[in-house]
Design an enzyme around this catalytic site. Sequence first.
Site, PDB file in Angstrom:
ATOM      1  N   GLU A 198     109.851  16.646  -1.401  1.00 46.68           N
ATOM      2  CA  GLU A 198     110.226  16.070  -2.682  1.00 46.68           C
ATOM      3  C   GLU A 198     109.090  15.240  -3.262  1.00 46.68           C
ATOM      4  O   GLU A 198     108.912  15.174  -4.486  1.00 46.68           O
ATOM      5  CB  GLU A 198     111.491  15.223  -2.507  1.00 46.68           C
ATOM      6  CG  GLU A 198     112.229  14.931  -3.782  1.00 46.68           C
ATOM      7  CD  GLU A 198     112.693  16.177  -4.549  1.00 46.68           C
ATOM      8  OE1 GLU A 198     112.870  17.240  -3.928  1.00 46.68           O
ATOM      9  OE2 GLU A 198     112.840  16.060  -5.773  1.00 46.68           O
ATOM     10  N   HIS A 210     108.539  20.562 -11.852  1.00 47.84           N
ATOM     11  CA  HIS A 210     109.020  19.946 -10.616  1.00 47.84           C
ATOM     12  C   HIS A 210     109.022  20.971  -9.468  1.00 47.84           C
ATOM     13  O   HIS A 210     108.454  20.729  -8.399  1.00 47.84           O
ATOM     14  CB  HIS A 210     110.437  19.404 -10.847  1.00 47.84           C
ATOM     15  CG  HIS A 210     111.077  18.795  -9.645  1.00 47.84           C
ATOM     16  ND1 HIS A 210     111.028  17.449  -9.381  1.00 47.84           N
ATOM     17  CD2 HIS A 210     111.784  19.355  -8.631  1.00 47.84           C
ATOM     18  CE1 HIS A 210     111.674  17.204  -8.248  1.00 47.84           C
ATOM     19  NE2 HIS A 210     112.152  18.346  -7.774  1.00 47.84           N
ATOM     20  N   GLU A 211     109.639  22.123  -9.709  1.00 46.33           N
ATOM     21  CA  GLU A 211     109.729  23.129  -8.645  1.00 46.33           C
ATOM     22  C   GLU A 211     108.336  23.679  -8.289  1.00 46.33           C
ATOM     23  O   GLU A 211     108.095  24.068  -7.150  1.00 46.33           O
ATOM     24  CB  GLU A 211     110.670  24.264  -9.046  1.00 46.33           C
ATOM     25  CG  GLU A 211     112.122  23.847  -9.313  1.00 46.33           C
ATOM     26  CD  GLU A 211     112.817  23.188  -8.129  1.00 46.33           C
ATOM     27  OE1 GLU A 211     112.434  23.453  -6.976  1.00 46.33           O
ATOM     28  OE2 GLU A 211     113.736  22.376  -8.367  1.00 46.33           O
ATOM     29  N   HIS A 223     106.963  21.725  -5.490  1.00 48.40           N
ATOM     30  CA  HIS A 223     107.446  22.253  -4.202  1.00 48.40           C
ATOM     31  C   HIS A 223     106.647  23.499  -3.802  1.00 48.40           C
ATOM     32  O   HIS A 223     106.247  23.667  -2.653  1.00 48.40           O
ATOM     33  CB  HIS A 223     108.926  22.652  -4.309  1.00 48.40           C
ATOM     34  CG  HIS A 223     109.889  21.509  -4.296  1.00 48.40           C
ATOM     35  ND1 HIS A 223     109.941  20.590  -3.277  1.00 48.40           N
ATOM     36  CD2 HIS A 223     110.856  21.143  -5.177  1.00 48.40           C
ATOM     37  CE1 HIS A 223     110.909  19.714  -3.522  1.00 48.40           C
ATOM     38  NE2 HIS A 223     111.473  20.025  -4.673  1.00 48.40           N
TER      39      HIS A 223
END
Lengths: 494, 494
Positions: free
Chosen positions: B295, B265-266, B269
């Site tokens: 996001e 997930h990160e 980003h």
Amino acid sequence: MSADKAPNYQTLTKHFQSISHFEHLSALGDWDQATMMPIGGGEARGAAMAELAKHIHSLKTAPMLADTIAQAQQESLTLEQNANLREINYQYLQANAVPGDLVEAKTKAAYHCEQAWRDQRKNNDWQGFKPNLENLMSLVKEEASIRAQALRVSPYDALLDKFEPGMTTASIDNIFGQLKSWLPELIQQVQHKQASEPRFDIPSASAANQALLGREVMQVLGFDFNHGRLDISSHPFCGGVASDVRLTTRYDEADFTSGLMGIIHETGHAKYEQGLPLAWRGQPAGLARSMALHESQSLFCEMQVGRGPGFLKLIQPHLKQLLACPLSHEQLTNIYTRVTPGHIRVDADEVTYPCHILLRFEAEKALVSGELAVADLPDFWSTQMQSLLGINTDGDYKNGCMQDIHWAVGELGYFPSYTLGAMYAAQFKYAMENQIGSVENAIAAGKLADVMAWLQSNVWSKGSLLEIDDLMRQATGETLNPAHFKRHLENHYL
Amino acid sequence: MSADKAPNYQTLTKHFQSISHFEHLSALGDWDQATMMPIGGGEARGAAMAELAKHIHSLKTAPMLADTIAQAQQESLTLEQNANLREINYQYLQANAVPGDLVEAKTKAAYHCEQAWRDQRKNNDWQGFKPNLENLMSLVKEEASIRAQALRVSPYDALLDKFEPGMTTASIDNIFGQLKSWLPELIQQVQHKQASEPRFDIPSASAANQALLGREVMQVLGFDFNHGRLDISSHPFCGGVASDVRLTTRYDEADFTSGLMGIIHETGHAKYEQGLPLAWRGQPAGLARSMALHESQSLFCEMQVGRGPGFLKLIQPHLKQLLACPLSHEQLTNIYTRVTPGHIRVDADEVTYPCHILLRFEAEKALVSGELAVADLPDFWSTQMQSLLGINTDGDYKNGCMQDIHWAVGELGYFPSYTLGAMYAAQFKYAMENQIGSVENAIAAGKLADVMAWLQSNVWSKGSLLEIDDLMRQATGETLNPAHFKRHLENHYL
């Protein structure tokens, strides 16, 4: 003292409190770039740090300061407030000597040079390093010349003054001259004495285990991990701020002894920082007194404590447990007091170390005066190493003039502090022993805390509240006297 | 475009370049305090960060800006320069809405609250956390009220506008209203379908091995380690700057799946940050478009890529090698698409996740309007969790209203971005699939790079050069349409 009674002084303390906040960020940026930052982050970081340096410089040269300082000097202040005002004025004068553009240009060049140096040093790449150093050195000379005019001293004196307020080339020439008169013979005597001593193999140890050991040894020395940490960098240093001291070291898996003593040395710096007066945090009077005095604390930790049999006996069980090290504390003491002329300053023993400083002091004087060109530095280095320590460094730039970070970041005038620090440390030891008895005995009796308490009381807690000569007089009864260093070396090594 | 032709615009770019340098330092300070800083360093760091925030605020509210922006708007600029000027003006308006003293007070209170929260959360200590949050919340409400007056919107709209330029409570009420109309039934349908599916045991794995795995998976996703790194913090985040992206995660040794997906997930980003337009680094137009769009990239990486069988097949050998994980990629896919109502937002599956946001959105609106007091937050939380997900959270503050860092640092108005981001991500997927075919097929065919290239071209490289609606129209042919999210969930889970 209410603000009503000393409004100008209060304005100054508020202003310098702000400056200390930005210096906190500067210390963090420095630490991070040496320990954590990926190489690709260097350009943006360099630009950010240059901007920050420029901003700090603009705060230290704010137009209101001249008048405010002059008016504060007329206000009714306590002794300690007057000391703080003296340090504020010193910082103001230091900052005003150099224009902001030059500060910014030098910070940028230093970042560029240092980033490249990290790889160039590994690769013995003098040809790559040389133009960066030439570029940086021309800015250092410009800085020295401008400071010299402002302070009405010689250019190299002006650089010394950044680290040792009031210290001059003439004083150091005198002190180092005394050193030269007896050190070469002492080195020969010690080598002769040690020639017949046994040698011991040093077991290999993983970096991870050395780091665990390092943290345990820091605990023994009373390092406060609630206000600091230990990491790895290519050149060990003690950074961060007093409330969050960032130590670094490097590990050689084939020889743990160097990394371990590096940690003990840097812990001495850290203890000084952690012991600075809480009431003066964020003010110039709350900062360490000088670089030589800082070095005296790291060297005290290393030379007066760390390499002695008492301390080595104390930590030997940790070495046995964490590194499966079979050496006894007597054998460790032997290893840690061996005198062997070598290439690397930071690995040098206590006796030959000053020779590395004599060389750098001479080189810096000549670089700043223009008598020595950067291009001729390797030859100068070889000649001096041959003459001082009988070592040939031809073509070995990595272990020669590229070994230290100082020049790669444009810091000239700092090296003498190391040997001045060694002299202060010896002087502290003998003064301390007059009061609490032998340091070795205290450690053997489980009273390392007494040794630290003496330093806390006489050195750390003073911050910059006293000038160096007053601090030395109060702590030891006299100003810097290099005879103590001679006595220390003779007692320990002959 | 020479400076002669647009002198005011050039003045602005130089000014905002300076600001970006200080923001670089702010990002570093944030990252360090979450990952590296010992707890005792918090007070001085908090003060330094507050000083820095105040300084950045003073730069963004420099008196010359109003005129300079107005004059630059009359200059002849390129399309991209005009976009940059629009973003400069947005930042100026945002900063000018709030007085410097309030910014400083809030930064200090946020640091204090967050530092304490780290331990309080561990100890389920609501009574300790409550007064800190009340203090911080009163400052947030003051900020919201002042922003609302300046921007002529409602207080909560003013907070939304910090993260999603132009987004309103009314729009979100509408979008979330649609969501509420079909999501509860979908959750039930999915749970019914999955009830008969097998369950698999997850092997334990050391944090060290999970970190090694995390770095390998980041490599697979194309994370550039020359411009970033991975560390540990109590709340995962993606910080740092575009040239040096600092990811963090946390490891649960009993269940590696959460930490691993956190990293994926990160990394989404991070890919956005690393892909921002190089030519616009240091300028507002070079920054990420909005928090929801940010996001959308992390969720794309997690939901459209990371939890799919194609990607899990790609990384399964790494799990086998580093964690001795015996699970097949089909079993991993099953684990990673399980729908189970739970307490923790960051651990929630894709289908129940929006319920966590609906709760927080309602809570924030009520906290800011004053309808809900901080003291009543746990009861509000329990009621909502019961009603939305059938979960009882009475007395469990740690896994209830104390679970997120956002409120502990005074960030309200951010939570809706998570679910808006999920909707943008689904919309990107279907637009991308119209052009390059199925994402799953691309990954299975070893063409993950094609997926990333589409995002690079349509999202990352745009920075803030386009407004969100234009970006969405150019990339997908329409503005935000929540129907794609519904289609995505139905396709994946039913």
